[in-house]
Structure formats: C-alpha cells, structure tokens
Scaffold this active site. Sequence first.
Site, mmCIF file in Angstrom:
data_model
loop_
_atom_site.group_PDB
_atom_site.id
_atom_site.type_symbol
_atom_site.label_atom_id
_atom_site.label_comp_id
_atom_site.label_asym_id
_atom_site.label_seq_id
_atom_site.Cartn_x
_atom_site.Cartn_y
_atom_site.Cartn_z
ATOM 1 C CG ASP A 26 -1.831 1.201 1.275
ATOM 2 O OD1 ASP A 26 -2.241 1.684 0.199
ATOM 3 O OD2 ASP A 26 -2.144 1.672 2.387
ATOM 4 C CD GLU A 87 -4.927 1.251 -2.743
ATOM 5 O OE1 GLU A 87 -6.074 0.926 -2.405
ATOM 6 O OE2 GLU A 87 -4.196 1.999 -2.058
ATOM 7 C CG ASP A 160 -0.795 3.309 5.993
ATOM 8 O OD1 ASP A 160 -1.493 3.744 5.059
ATOM 9 O OD2 ASP A 160 -0.423 4.008 6.951
#
Length: 192
Positions: A26, A87, A160
């Site tokens: 992430d 992502e 996160d």
Amino acid sequence: MPSRTGTHAPVADASVRISSRILGIDPGSQRTGLGVIDVGADGRCRYVHAGVLRLLDAEDFPSRLGLLCEGLEAALDEWRPDQVAIETVFMDKSATSALKLGHARGAALATVVRRRLPVSEYAPRVIKQSLVGRGAADKQQVQHMVRLLLNLGDAKLQADAGDALAIALTHAHMSATAGRTGIAVNQLRRRG
C-alpha cells in the site's frame, strides 16, 4: 533506513505446503504498508507479516523515496515473496498529494521490478469488491474482512499494513479465480 514497525506470524506448521508467497504494498509518501501472506496448496491464505515503512524521518521528499526503496529492499530480502501486488493510484482531492503518491508508487514498482518479481496492480474499488463484495465498502469493513480471512481475531492492524494485507488477499483471490476459470488475472481486474 526507514523506521519499520510490524508484527510477525507465529511459526508456521511445517507440514503445510506453501504454493506461493505474496507481498502486498500500500504505497504512500509518508507511510507505506507491507503485508505478506502465504497461499497454501489448498488455496488457504495464511498471515505471515504486516508492517509499515515510516518515511517522515527523512529530511526531504527525495530522501523519503530513498528510504522507501531501502525499506522495501530489506522486506524483499527478509520475506522473499514470489509475487507482488500493489494498489493503483486513485485521484485525491489534492493534485500535489496524488503526485507524491504516484512518485512513491513508482519507487516501489521500480524496486520490485529490479528483482524481476511479477507485479499485479489493483484499484481500490477492486480490492473492496474482492474482500467485502462492494466496491464502495469503507475501511473498517475491509479491515474486518482481512482479520476474518487471515484468522487474526481481534488483532489490531495499523491501517496501512491492513490495507497491504487486503491487496495481497485480493491478488490471491484473483489468481485462484483465474486458475479455476482460465481467464487471465488482468482480464478479471478490468471486470471488477
């Protein structure tokens, strides 16, 4: 070296055959979440590690990107994933924030690609759809499903790090679906 925080999994049962190890990333310019799962030959996902690279100790933005690369290199050395999932960038309210996020994502991608690891990219909406069943799910619902799917009970996950585990789980699910249907993962991502 970036400050790293994380939790380690209990020692895995040696009798469980691991099919692959996935690192979920992430990306962020202040904190980058990392999540590592093993996918067993039975298709079950098992928690290995979750942590965060904290990058704010750097003196300037380029130094943050350097810390991100160093921390990711160390994680790749330690956890030795077979595959990486990251992502994609989403549009933020601020163009400056989106640009910095894009730089952090690019630094992470370059670090992984230099290792010649296969990389899959997932939009936030696809990740939410994969785990919760709705592309508009909120963060708490995603975190709940991560804990449920990885049998983490009430364990607290840093946001996160939990998002990174969600990305890894999405890749595991998409890969399993692709294997069952014969449809390539990249085609499944476009349908999500």
